[in-house]
Design an enzyme around this catalytic site. Structure first.
Site, PDB file in Angstrom:
ATOM      1  N   HIS A  99       0.834  -1.201   0.000  1.00  0.00           N
ATOM      2  CA  HIS A  99       0.000   0.000   0.000  1.00  0.00           C
ATOM      3  C   HIS A  99       0.874   1.259   0.000  1.00  0.00           C
ATOM      4  CE1 HIS A  99      -3.438  -2.555   0.845  1.00  0.00           C
ATOM      5  NE2 HIS A  99      -4.247  -1.500   0.824  1.00  0.00           N
ATOM      6  N   HIS A 148       1.143  -3.663   9.409  1.00  0.00           N
ATOM      7  CA  HIS A 148       2.527  -3.453   8.999  1.00  0.00           C
ATOM      8  C   HIS A 148       3.352  -2.902  10.148  1.00  0.00           C
ATOM      9  CE1 HIS A 148       2.703  -4.309   4.748  1.00  0.00           C
ATOM     10  NE2 HIS A 148       1.578  -3.634   4.552  1.00  0.00           N
TER      11      HIS A 148
END
Length: 181
Positions: A99, A148
């Site tokens: 992303h 993440h």
């Protein structure tokens, strides 16, 4: 990552409900569907303007960045963090953040492309600032949502911005040699 969670319940993010909803929206801005749609719209605009080489260049730059991200994920094969509950479903590897990286590639590349077409420095700064802001929001949302490590996002931003910069330098090199990119 734990600093972004309630100390009494690591499954619960800090902040009001609207913040979690905003982070979900921001993370969607870095998803494959949104980035692909934005790329198609930008390429369509360039084709409508009969800027064939720029359209082809944009497709190549963004596709190349996506392939680089996929290769790096396979090469590093880092698992997702399990320090806190994930607030969105994830199915692939963690490093670098796709992303964050793909947002940097798409938003920065399109931002530079749009800025190059403008004459005024304020409009250029606005376009580039908006691209940077979108990129930062997407990456920060990934850490907030627990999917993440911060280093995954930093690596994604760094490689994505580097790729976008490399593409910009190649476009400038071609422009100086008379190719209309």
């Amino acid at each position: 990552m734990t600093a972004l969670r309630r100390s009494d319940d690591l499954a619960q993010p800090i902040g009001p409900t609207w913040l979690q909803n905003a982070m979900l929206d921001f993370t969607a801005l870095g998803g494959v569907s949104v980035l692909t749609l934005l790329t198609i719209l930008a390429v369509g605009l360039l084709l409508a303007q009969r800027k064939w080489w720029r359209a082809l260049f944009l497709v190549g730059a963004i596709s190349g960045g996506a392939l680089l991200n996929a290769g790096l994920k396979i090469g590093f094969a880092r698992e997702r963090p399990d320090l806190v509950a994930h607030l969105v479903k994830v199915h692939d590897l963690s490093f670098p953040s796709g992303h964050a990286m793909n947002s940097a590639v798409v938003y920065l590349t399109i931002g530079v492309l749009l800025a190059r077409a403008e004459k005024g420095p304020r409009v250029k700064a606005y376009l580039l600032g908006g691209a940077v802001l979108l990129t930062l929001l997407v990456g920060c949302s990934r850490v907030y949502l627990g999917v993440h490590f911060p280093t995954d996002v930093l690596a994604g931003w760094t490689v994505g911005a580097s790729w976008a910069t490399l593409c910009w330098l190649v476009a400038e090199w071609w422009r100086q040699r008379g190719t209309r990119v």
